[in-house]
Design a protein around this motif. Sequence first.
Motif, mmCIF file in Angstrom:
data_model
loop_
_atom_site.group_PDB
_atom_site.id
_atom_site.type_symbol
_atom_site.label_atom_id
_atom_site.label_comp_id
_atom_site.label_asym_id
_atom_site.label_seq_id
_atom_site.Cartn_x
_atom_site.Cartn_y
_atom_site.Cartn_z
ATOM 1 N N GLU A 111 -1.595 -13.956 -44.532
ATOM 2 C CA GLU A 111 -1.241 -14.939 -43.506
ATOM 3 C C GLU A 111 0.073 -14.559 -42.822
ATOM 4 O O GLU A 111 0.219 -14.737 -41.610
ATOM 5 C CB GLU A 111 -1.138 -16.330 -44.115
ATOM 6 C CG GLU A 111 -0.844 -17.406 -43.083
ATOM 7 C CD GLU A 111 -0.840 -18.811 -43.663
ATOM 8 O OE1 GLU A 111 -0.201 -19.690 -43.048
ATOM 9 O OE2 GLU A 111 -1.470 -19.028 -44.721
ATOM 10 N N ARG A 112 1.021 -14.029 -43.578
ATOM 11 C CA ARG A 112 2.288 -13.591 -42.974
ATOM 12 C C ARG A 112 2.043 -12.482 -41.952
ATOM 13 O O ARG A 112 2.648 -12.466 -40.880
ATOM 14 C CB ARG A 112 3.250 -13.112 -44.061
ATOM 15 C CG ARG A 112 3.753 -14.219 -44.980
ATOM 16 C CD ARG A 112 4.798 -13.701 -45.962
ATOM 17 N NE ARG A 112 5.171 -14.734 -46.911
ATOM 18 C CZ ARG A 112 4.859 -14.717 -48.212
ATOM 19 N NH1 ARG A 112 4.210 -13.666 -48.716
ATOM 20 N NH2 ARG A 112 5.220 -15.706 -49.001
ATOM 21 N N LEU A 113 1.155 -11.547 -42.278
ATOM 22 C CA LEU A 113 0.824 -10.475 -41.344
ATOM 23 C C LEU A 113 0.173 -11.035 -40.087
ATOM 24 O O LEU A 113 0.548 -10.670 -38.960
ATOM 25 C CB LEU A 113 -0.113 -9.465 -42.011
ATOM 26 C CG LEU A 113 -0.723 -8.397 -41.096
ATOM 27 C CD1 LEU A 113 0.362 -7.497 -40.514
ATOM 28 C CD2 LEU A 113 -1.768 -7.577 -41.843
ATOM 29 N N VAL A 114 -0.790 -11.917 -40.264
ATOM 30 C CA VAL A 114 -1.519 -12.500 -39.140
ATOM 31 C C VAL A 114 -0.574 -13.269 -38.217
ATOM 32 O O VAL A 114 -0.644 -13.153 -36.987
ATOM 33 C CB VAL A 114 -2.641 -13.418 -39.659
ATOM 34 C CG1 VAL A 114 -3.204 -14.284 -38.538
ATOM 35 C CG2 VAL A 114 -3.757 -12.580 -40.293
ATOM 36 N N TRP B 113 -2.040 -12.964 -34.330
ATOM 37 C CA TRP B 113 -3.477 -12.730 -34.294
ATOM 38 C C TRP B 113 -4.278 -14.031 -34.422
ATOM 39 O O TRP B 113 -5.504 -14.006 -34.324
ATOM 40 C CB TRP B 113 -3.873 -11.775 -35.418
ATOM 41 C CG TRP B 113 -3.496 -10.354 -35.114
ATOM 42 C CD1 TRP B 113 -3.176 -9.837 -33.900
ATOM 43 C CD2 TRP B 113 -3.426 -9.259 -36.048
ATOM 44 N NE1 TRP B 113 -2.897 -8.486 -34.005
ATOM 45 C CE2 TRP B 113 -3.048 -8.111 -35.311
ATOM 46 C CE3 TRP B 113 -3.638 -9.134 -37.416
ATOM 47 C CZ2 TRP B 113 -2.880 -6.865 -35.905
ATOM 48 C CZ3 TRP B 113 -3.475 -7.904 -38.018
ATOM 49 C CH2 TRP B 113 -3.100 -6.775 -37.267
ATOM 50 N N ALA B 114 -3.602 -15.144 -34.667
ATOM 51 C CA ALA B 114 -4.278 -16.435 -34.770
ATOM 52 C C ALA B 114 -3.327 -17.534 -34.317
ATOM 53 O O ALA B 114 -2.115 -17.448 -34.530
ATOM 54 C CB ALA B 114 -4.732 -16.690 -36.206
ATOM 55 N N ASP B 115 -3.893 -18.566 -33.693
ATOM 56 C CA ASP B 115 -3.079 -19.679 -33.227
ATOM 57 C C ASP B 115 -3.244 -20.872 -34.160
ATOM 58 O O ASP B 115 -3.960 -20.822 -35.166
ATOM 59 C CB ASP B 115 -3.464 -20.063 -31.790
ATOM 60 C CG ASP B 115 -4.956 -20.367 -31.645
ATOM 61 O OD1 ASP B 115 -5.629 -20.566 -32.679
ATOM 62 O OD2 ASP B 115 -5.430 -20.410 -30.498
ATOM 63 N N ALA B 116 -2.581 -21.961 -33.799
ATOM 64 C CA ALA B 116 -2.611 -23.158 -34.644
ATOM 65 C C ALA B 116 -4.028 -23.693 -34.796
ATOM 66 O O ALA B 116 -4.406 -24.216 -35.856
ATOM 67 C CB ALA B 116 -1.692 -24.224 -34.064
ATOM 68 N N VAL C 230 -7.278 -1.396 -38.999
ATOM 69 C CA VAL C 230 -6.868 -2.796 -39.171
ATOM 70 C C VAL C 230 -6.980 -3.520 -37.834
ATOM 71 O O VAL C 230 -6.237 -3.240 -36.906
ATOM 72 C CB VAL C 230 -5.423 -2.889 -39.717
ATOM 73 C CG1 VAL C 230 -5.020 -4.350 -39.867
ATOM 74 C CG2 VAL C 230 -5.311 -2.156 -41.048
ATOM 75 N N THR C 231 -7.926 -4.452 -37.752
ATOM 76 C CA THR C 231 -8.136 -5.225 -36.539
ATOM 77 C C THR C 231 -7.870 -6.704 -36.815
ATOM 78 O O THR C 231 -7.974 -7.157 -37.965
ATOM 79 C CB THR C 231 -9.576 -5.073 -36.031
ATOM 80 O OG1 THR C 231 -10.474 -5.642 -37.004
ATOM 81 C CG2 THR C 231 -9.926 -3.602 -35.822
ATOM 82 N N PRO C 232 -7.573 -7.476 -35.774
ATOM 83 C CA PRO C 232 -7.399 -8.921 -35.979
ATOM 84 C C PRO C 232 -8.632 -9.568 -36.596
ATOM 85 O O PRO C 232 -8.509 -10.422 -37.475
ATOM 86 C CB PRO C 232 -7.122 -9.444 -34.562
ATOM 87 C CG PRO C 232 -6.518 -8.282 -33.852
ATOM 88 C CD PRO C 232 -7.215 -7.075 -34.395
ATOM 89 N N LYS C 233 -9.809 -9.192 -36.147
ATOM 90 C CA LYS C 233 -11.037 -9.792 -36.674
ATOM 91 C C LYS C 233 -11.191 -9.521 -38.157
ATOM 92 O O LYS C 233 -11.549 -10.432 -38.940
ATOM 93 C CB LYS C 233 -12.262 -9.259 -35.926
ATOM 94 C CG LYS C 233 -13.569 -9.913 -36.370
ATOM 95 C CD LYS C 233 -14.766 -9.351 -35.642
ATOM 96 C CE LYS C 233 -16.039 -10.122 -35.985
ATOM 97 N NZ LYS C 233 -16.276 -10.236 -37.434
ATOM 98 N N LEU C 234 -10.948 -8.281 -38.585
ATOM 99 C CA LEU C 234 -11.055 -7.958 -39.999
ATOM 100 C C LEU C 234 -10.112 -8.835 -40.814
ATOM 101 O O LEU C 234 -10.507 -9.416 -41.834
ATOM 102 C CB LEU C 234 -10.733 -6.478 -40.230
ATOM 103 C CG LEU C 234 -10.669 -6.031 -41.691
ATOM 104 C CD1 LEU C 234 -12.026 -6.177 -42.371
ATOM 105 C CD2 LEU C 234 -10.178 -4.580 -41.788
#
Length: 350
Positions: free
Chosen positions: A278-281, A286-289, A21-25
């Motif tokens: 989205e909750r996991l991210v 792993w992601a900004d606004a 499990v990676t941020p990109k995936l």
Amino acid sequence: MIQLVAPDGTLREDERAPLDVTPKLCLDLLRDMVLARRFDEEALALQRQGELGLWLMSLGQEAAQVGSVRALAPGDYVFPSYREHAAARCRGVGAAELLAQWRGVMHGGWDPARYRFHIYSLVLGTQALHATGYAVGVKLDGADEVVLAYFGDGASSQGDVSEALNWAAVAGAPVIFFCQNNQWAISTGASRQMAAPLHRRAEGFGLQAHLVDGNDVLAVHAITAKAADSVRRGGPPVFVEATTYRMAGHSTSDDPRRYRSDDEVEAWRERDPIARLERLVRARDWADAAFFDSLKAEAEDVAADTRAACSSLPDPPAEAIFQYALHEETDLLREQRKWLEAYHSSFAAQ
């Protein structure tokens, strides 16, 4: 049931479905699901405005489709049913191509060979047999190819699906049967369709079988990748039962309020596949606004492109009905076609 991401976004491991499990995936899968849903919503609006004759939404089933199709190799061949819009988009099928059939301007909107994605099958369960026959051909050719067939819990009650499961198991066909159990076969609930779980039924035919949370895109991705690897190495065909939910009606001609409760729908809304990822991210930063703002803007571009694509579809000439009637035109068919052409020409001349 295999689950890697809980509804609250908590990530866990399961040795039955290993996944890096990676941020990109996660961001790539989230983007696929968000854009597919926005396309689906716009298509519904177009149907309500009279631009499409019918539409069958994939709302709520994005994780099952995106997670599975993204686990395949580009050359693997997919046989969909009629609501695999998210999977089709992942394969590159365009908006106009997806809408053409539902606008009534052609029988199938795209070239299956180009996308390795067959045209939609509206006859319930027939694609399971098509996929099995194709997979037998793949095996005879010795090709490095996996075949995947999508169908729903309702289609599993058709004889075609049982025949396909049996034939695939006996022939050792390199095929994955991916059942999106969305709980409702039009107005018939799962509890009234079957007395045993679908994946257990598949095991009785001699297939390997898995039960996965179909609203968990990571779990679906992991188990489909595992199944594809096994089949590609010569293992038996695989059956994946993805437990999900059809949030909309069976089609735009259906009123689901007549056979299911609001409480049931709300309970499943809490398991929404997009909100879950989205909750996991967000929890992992792993992601900004900026990412979410960009994704929202891209989704609106998809909606605008969908509207434009629909209006750009030309009406076919009436003579086109003869083009696909028979492989070779008979004398009688030719006579009828020429009569219709002359009839239309008489109007144009006045």
